[in-house]
Design a protein around this motif. Sequence first.
Motif: not given
Length: 162
Positions: A13-18, A11
């Motif tokens: 990653s969230d934009d905040t995790e990248r 899945k």
Amino acid sequence: MPDSPRRRGRKPSDDTERKDRVIQTRVPRDLESTLKDAAERERVSVSHLIRHVLEDTFNLVDNIVADSASLVGNVTRDARRLAASARGERGHTPRVPATEGGEEAAALMEAVDAWQDVIINRPDQCIRCGVALGRGQRAFRGLSSVPGAPAVWLCTDCIDKL
């Protein structure tokens, strides 16, 4: 079976995790092969190679700009000294005070071992605040064990702030 299409792999990653951003560009075929060869020699991915080249290039440009500014300051100072010498003048070249970010002044202050209370005979300036020190005025001369170190002066106001 759900209405959404199946995705392969993990899945996203969230934009905040990248952490990193992706930038794409087109390059000529010969540059692509050069990049791939260099990446293989360095044992890194092409992406990492390009990232390192870009970072190194920007750091190099920043250093060149900083060194150029320092060189201009040194050349200007030396030209003023030569002009004063050609005119037969003795004296000093004004320094950027330590309080205004003068690196030379800050380094000279660090080399001072002690301060001697004296009466000025030749005009100069306070190395800390830049105020003019005139003949007959009370000031403090920096004493240093560094051979050939230039005279370092403090006004009475700055000596009280040490």
